[in-house]
Design an enzyme around this catalytic site. Sequence first.
Site, PDB file in Angstrom:
ATOM      1  CB  VAL A 159     -42.426  17.922 -84.491  1.00  0.00           C
ATOM      2  CG1 VAL A 159     -43.487  18.018 -83.392  1.00  0.00           C
ATOM      3  CG2 VAL A 159     -42.421  16.522 -85.104  1.00  0.00           C
ATOM      4  CG  ASN A 185     -32.687  11.454 -79.954  1.00  0.00           C
ATOM      5  OD1 ASN A 185     -31.945  12.237 -80.550  1.00  0.00           O
ATOM      6  ND2 ASN A 185     -33.735  10.913 -80.521  1.00  0.00           N
ATOM      7  CB  ALA A 191     -36.355  25.366 -84.935  1.00  0.00           C
ATOM      8  N   GLY A 192     -37.259  21.894 -85.834  1.00  0.00           N
ATOM      9  CA  GLY A 192     -37.427  21.028 -87.009  1.00  0.00           C
ATOM     10  C   GLY A 192     -38.868  20.996 -87.489  1.00  0.00           C
ATOM     11  NE  ARG A 207     -49.989   8.241 -86.902  1.00  0.00           N
ATOM     12  CZ  ARG A 207     -48.742   8.374 -86.458  1.00  0.00           C
ATOM     13  NH1 ARG A 207     -48.294   7.625 -85.460  1.00  0.00           N
ATOM     14  NH2 ARG A 207     -47.917   9.237 -87.027  1.00  0.00           N
ATOM     15  CG  HIS A 232     -45.219   6.949 -79.152  1.00  0.00           C
ATOM     16  ND1 HIS A 232     -46.416   6.892 -79.823  1.00  0.00           N
ATOM     17  CD2 HIS A 232     -44.400   7.704 -79.929  1.00  0.00           C
ATOM     18  CE1 HIS A 232     -46.318   7.588 -80.939  1.00  0.00           C
ATOM     19  NE2 HIS A 232     -45.114   8.088 -81.028  1.00  0.00           N
ATOM     20  CG  ASP A 258     -32.619  23.828 -84.097  1.00  0.00           C
ATOM     21  OD1 ASP A 258     -33.592  23.075 -84.287  1.00  0.00           O
ATOM     22  OD2 ASP A 258     -31.427  23.463 -84.315  1.00  0.00           O
ATOM     23  NE  ARG A 314     -33.320   2.430 -86.160  1.00  0.00           N
ATOM     24  CZ  ARG A 314     -34.064   1.362 -86.001  1.00  0.00           C
ATOM     25  NH1 ARG A 314     -35.260   1.457 -85.480  1.00  0.00           N
ATOM     26  NH2 ARG A 314     -33.618   0.193 -86.365  1.00  0.00           N
TER      27      ARG A 314
HETATM   28  N1  APR Z   1     -30.527  21.644 -78.956  1.00  0.00           N
HETATM   29  C1  APR Z   1     -31.507  22.208 -79.689  1.00  0.00           C
HETATM   30  N2  APR Z   1     -31.950  21.673 -80.839  1.00  0.00           N
HETATM   31  C2  APR Z   1     -31.397  20.536 -81.264  1.00  0.00           C
HETATM   32  C3  APR Z   1     -30.357  19.884 -80.539  1.00  0.00           C
HETATM   33  C4  APR Z   1     -29.923  20.496 -79.330  1.00  0.00           C
HETATM   34  N3  APR Z   1     -28.955  19.959 -78.598  1.00  0.00           N
HETATM   35  N4  APR Z   1     -29.994  18.770 -81.220  1.00  0.00           N
HETATM   36  C5  APR Z   1     -30.784  18.702 -82.315  1.00  0.00           C
HETATM   37  N5  APR Z   1     -31.615  19.776 -82.358  1.00  0.00           N
HETATM   38  C6  APR Z   1     -32.597  20.133 -83.375  1.00  0.00           C
HETATM   39  C7  APR Z   1     -32.121  19.877 -84.790  1.00  0.00           C
HETATM   40  O1  APR Z   1     -31.220  20.891 -85.211  1.00  0.00           O
HETATM   41  C8  APR Z   1     -33.431  19.863 -85.576  1.00  0.00           C
HETATM   42  O2  APR Z   1     -33.728  21.133 -86.107  1.00  0.00           O
HETATM   43  O3  APR Z   1     -33.775  19.329 -83.274  1.00  0.00           O
HETATM   44  C9  APR Z   1     -34.485  19.452 -84.525  1.00  0.00           C
HETATM   45  C10 APR Z   1     -35.177  18.148 -84.828  1.00  0.00           C
HETATM   46  O4  APR Z   1     -35.973  18.351 -85.938  1.00  0.00           O
HETATM   47  P1  APR Z   1     -36.256  17.242 -87.073  1.00  0.00           P
HETATM   48  O5  APR Z   1     -35.003  16.507 -87.371  1.00  0.00           O
HETATM   49  O6  APR Z   1     -36.992  17.917 -88.182  1.00  0.00           O
HETATM   50  O7  APR Z   1     -37.213  16.191 -86.332  1.00  0.00           O
HETATM   51  P2  APR Z   1     -38.807  16.231 -86.239  1.00  0.00           P
HETATM   52  O8  APR Z   1     -39.406  15.539 -87.405  1.00  0.00           O
HETATM   53  O9  APR Z   1     -39.270  17.598 -85.890  1.00  0.00           O
HETATM   54  O10 APR Z   1     -39.016  15.275 -84.963  1.00  0.00           O
HETATM   55  C11 APR Z   1     -38.604  15.676 -83.686  1.00  0.00           C
HETATM   56  O11 APR Z   1     -40.203  14.342 -82.558  1.00  0.00           O
HETATM   57  O12 APR Z   1     -41.756  12.808 -83.281  1.00  0.00           O
HETATM   58  C12 APR Z   1     -40.496  12.974 -82.720  1.00  0.00           C
HETATM   59  O13 APR Z   1     -39.218  11.071 -83.482  1.00  0.00           O
HETATM   60  C13 APR Z   1     -39.374  12.448 -83.603  1.00  0.00           C
HETATM   61  O14 APR Z   1     -37.656  12.604 -81.957  1.00  0.00           O
HETATM   62  C14 APR Z   1     -38.207  13.216 -83.111  1.00  0.00           C
HETATM   63  C15 APR Z   1     -38.834  14.566 -82.697  1.00  0.00           C
END
Ligand code: APR
Length: 309
Positions: free
Chosen positions: A13, A95, A10-11, A151, A175, A33, A82
């Site tokens: 994206v 990941n 729930a980040g 893009r 990608h 999440d 990263r």
């Molecule tokens: N189960 C559920 N959620 C998880 C887990 C898991 N095991 N591990 C991590 N997360 C959640 C994190 O808690 C976080 O809220 O995944 C979310 C990732 O969100 P962000 O760090 O905000 O990343 P975001 O910018 O949304 O990108 C997500 O998309 O474009 C790609 O490279 C980018 O791999 C990345 C992904």
Amino acid sequence: MRSKVSIIGAGMVAGTCAQRIAERGYADVVLLDIIEGLPQGKALDILESAPILGLDFRITGTNDYEDTANSEVVIITAGVSRKPGMSRDDLLLTNMKIIREVSTKIVQHSPNCIIIMVTNPLDAMVQLALHDTKFPRTRLFGQSGILDTGRFRTFIAQELDVSVEDVSAYVLGGHGATMVPLPRLCTVGGIPITELLPEEKISSIIQRTVKGGAEIVSLLKAGSAFYTPSAAVMEMVDAIILDKKRILPCATYLEGEYGINGVVVGVPVKLGKNGIEQIIELKLTPEEEEALKKSARAVQEIVSIMKLE
Ligand code: APR
């Protein structure tokens, strides 16, 4: 019965995806999440916008996969980005663990769903999830080409001062640095850009497209692109839920198409209610074909680090 779309992670994206998809109105959205409160908070905030927008949608946040049961589409964004000092391999292996856990749980609760992968390194994560879940390639693929194409189209429209609506473009391949933009098939109102822009200009637009993700990261400082990735995911979900049969570039497991076997790379596909309904094989020039194969080799190298048996 209404359709259900679940978003794992729930980040940034995922939050934007949830908002965009909820506002389409055709599906209930579930945001999940591991962090307690985060998906619930984002879902509630999006829900409370409905009366103001004059919309009527349902969205919930959760930490429990039970709530994602029987989803039609599941989007995977879970993962880490990263961090300073982290190598590409460290990122891949971290990941990898997350995708293993998440994809297994998704499939337990929604065995018939269509999975759209967003987590990077994208092509490798699609390949891993296909390996673990044994899903057919028609129901598990990745988002990347629409973002890269978006893009490419933006930069061409800016350069020619025309509407983006009239610009269509193709970006194939993995990608990453080896993606394969195809200027020959990029048109503005039906006219190939090779007739509208000098070669140097096209080449600098291609360079900017290839480095498009890094350009956003360098501006944001913390975090990576999310508005365009989420728009790209929404276009894919539209195509599936509304059975639009769109022709869109998706990260797809190839089984001999384009002379590539057993690797995930971006190619145009027909996307509808059954997921990938057809893989479109473009006739490529020898140079384009070599560039696509080089891209596939780069993906294969990353995949080999995961040692999938
Ligand atoms: N189960 C559920 N959620 C998880 C887990 C898991 N095991 N591990 C991590 N997360 C959640 C994190 O808690 C976080 O809220 O995944 C979310 C990732 O969100 P962000 O760090 O905000 O990343 P975001 O910018 O949304 O990108 C997500 O998309 O474009 C790609 O490279 C980018 O791999 C990345 C992904």
